[in-house]
Design a protein around this motif. Structure first.
Motif, PDB file in Angstrom:
ATOM      1  N   CYS A 102      11.462  49.649  27.446  1.00  0.00           N
ATOM      2  CA  CYS A 102      11.958  50.268  26.283  1.00  0.00           C
ATOM      3  C   CYS A 102      10.940  49.848  25.168  1.00  0.00           C
ATOM      4  O   CYS A 102      10.529  48.790  25.123  1.00  0.00           O
ATOM      5  CB  CYS A 102      13.230  49.750  25.714  1.00  0.00           C
ATOM      6  N   ASP A 277      13.038  55.311  26.399  1.00  0.00           N
ATOM      7  CA  ASP A 277      13.904  54.610  25.300  1.00  0.00           C
ATOM      8  C   ASP A 277      13.027  53.822  24.252  1.00  0.00           C
ATOM      9  O   ASP A 277      12.176  53.324  24.504  1.00  0.00           O
ATOM     10  CB  ASP A 277      14.609  53.580  26.009  1.00  0.00           C
ATOM     11  N   ARG A 278      13.694  54.061  23.150  1.00  0.00           N
ATOM     12  CA  ARG A 278      13.120  53.460  21.969  1.00  0.00           C
ATOM     13  C   ARG A 278      13.947  53.245  20.740  1.00  0.00           C
ATOM     14  O   ARG A 278      14.962  53.906  20.542  1.00  0.00           O
ATOM     15  CB  ARG A 278      12.146  54.515  21.183  1.00  0.00           C
ATOM     16  N   ALA A 307      17.642  47.299  22.309  1.00  0.00           N
ATOM     17  CA  ALA A 307      16.769  47.635  23.494  1.00  0.00           C
ATOM     18  C   ALA A 307      17.008  46.846  24.873  1.00  0.00           C
ATOM     19  O   ALA A 307      16.989  47.574  25.933  1.00  0.00           O
ATOM     20  CB  ALA A 307      15.294  47.476  23.059  1.00  0.00           C
ATOM     21  N   VAL A 311      17.857  48.646  28.337  1.00  0.00           N
ATOM     22  CA  VAL A 311      17.266  48.240  29.891  1.00  0.00           C
ATOM     23  C   VAL A 311      18.166  47.866  30.813  1.00  0.00           C
ATOM     24  O   VAL A 311      17.973  48.257  31.816  1.00  0.00           O
ATOM     25  CB  VAL A 311      16.012  47.183  29.229  1.00  0.00           C
TER      26      VAL A 311
END
Length: 320
Positions: A102, A277-278, A307, A311
């Motif tokens: 991420c 992902d962010r 984050a 994950v």
């Protein structure tokens, strides 16, 4: 699935380097081992000196060059804008390759970014372009209020044009899927109206009846627990009080103002519907205090925690 979090340092002249160092310094050894900072080591070390901290940075920094580093704190600079772009670009490529799980972004300066020739309206548009995604949505998440936006960094006139049935429906779907991902079995979603009092039966505009209501009806037909349009002057209070889990805001300020009022230092910016992902801080570069060692890293800690949650969820889904 990698469990490594990649923090992009943000604009080298802003507070991003300082809050990145503070966050790293506050981690356990195990957390540091799963953290990388995409930035410039000379700048990061200058931030450490400003903070007076003793933490070994080199093993945790993906070092990318900047001419003249460290640059002057608090200065608008196309060199800094270009560097901020390269930090993000490198992190995106590593996320796509599975090297990191991420991306967590520290703040960038849009003017510096554009002066450097990178013409994006912000992180979300840049990430959509870099990943080739057809859509991406900005979701702001706090403990008691979550908001996803139909449009963000555009003029109010353009935001009104973008409030189409198709776009509102897509935003509802994206928000519903994300909340299910983070543990909501049946998210309760409210859609904010565009006009005052949702147009008051056409007195103040017909967009709510003609464009937004059909999107809500279509989403309900798909089994999504969504309600609206609801007048924006009450819907955020109702969500904050626990009636709804998520509000679909029609434009940037409609969603940002209530979130920043109730969770200015803790709200996390999440990009939804990207292939990676962010998460991000929900504040700017704060040039006025950059380099003074006083920047608060609490918001970055919240973004890092979110984050790690994403994950962990991705690893769980991968193992099924």
């Amino acid at each position: 699935m990698s469990n490594i979090i990649g923090i992009t340092m943000g604009d080298p002249c802003g507070v991003g380097p300082e809050i990145s160092v503070r966050a790293l310094a506050g981690m356990s050894p195990e957390e540091r081992d799963t953290t990388r900072i995409y930035g410039n080591l000379l700048t990061i070390e200058a931030a450490r000196a400003a903070l007076g901290l003793d933490v070994d940075l080199a093993p945790h920094v993906v070092d990318l060059p900047i001419d003249g580093a460290p640059l002057t704190w608090g200065q608008l600079s196309p060199v800094a804008g270009d560097a901020a772009f390269r930090f993000i670009e490198n992190a995106v490529r590593d996320a796509e390759a599975g090297v990191i799980g991420c991306i967590v972004t520290a703040p960038i300066n849009k003017e510096a970014l554009n002066l450097a020739g990178h013409h994006y309206d912000g992180h979300t548009g840049m990430l959509r372009s870099l990943t080739g995604a057809t859509a991406a949505y900005m979701l702001l998440a706090s403990e008691r209020l979550k908001v996803i936006h139909v449009s963000t960094h555009v003029s109010l006139q353009e935001a009104i044009r973008r409030a189409t049935t198709e776009r509102v429906l897509a935003t509802i779907r994206a928000g519903n899927a994300h909340l299910k991902r983070i543990g909501y079995a049946a998210p309760r979603i409210a859609v904010a109206g565009l006009n005052p009092h949702c147009g008051e039966n056409g007195l103040f505009g017909t967009e709510d009846d003609d464009q937004i209501a059909p999107a809500v009806q279509a989403a309900r037909a798909e089994g999504i627990d969504v309600h609206g349009p609801i007048s924006a002057d009450t819907v955020f209070y109702r969500a904050y009080s626990g009636v709804f889990d998520l509000v679909v805001a029609q434009y940037h300020d409609q969603g940002h103002i209530p979130i920043k009022l109730v969770a200015f230092d803790t709200a996390v910016n999440v990009s939804v519907d990207l292939p990676i992902d962010r998460t991000s801080v929900d504040h700017g570069t704060a040039f006025d205090i950059a380099g003074k060692g006083i920047a608060n890293h609490g918001n970055l800690n919240s973004a890092i925690a979110y984050a790690r949650r994403l994950v962990a969820d991705a690893a769980k889904r991968e193992s099924r």
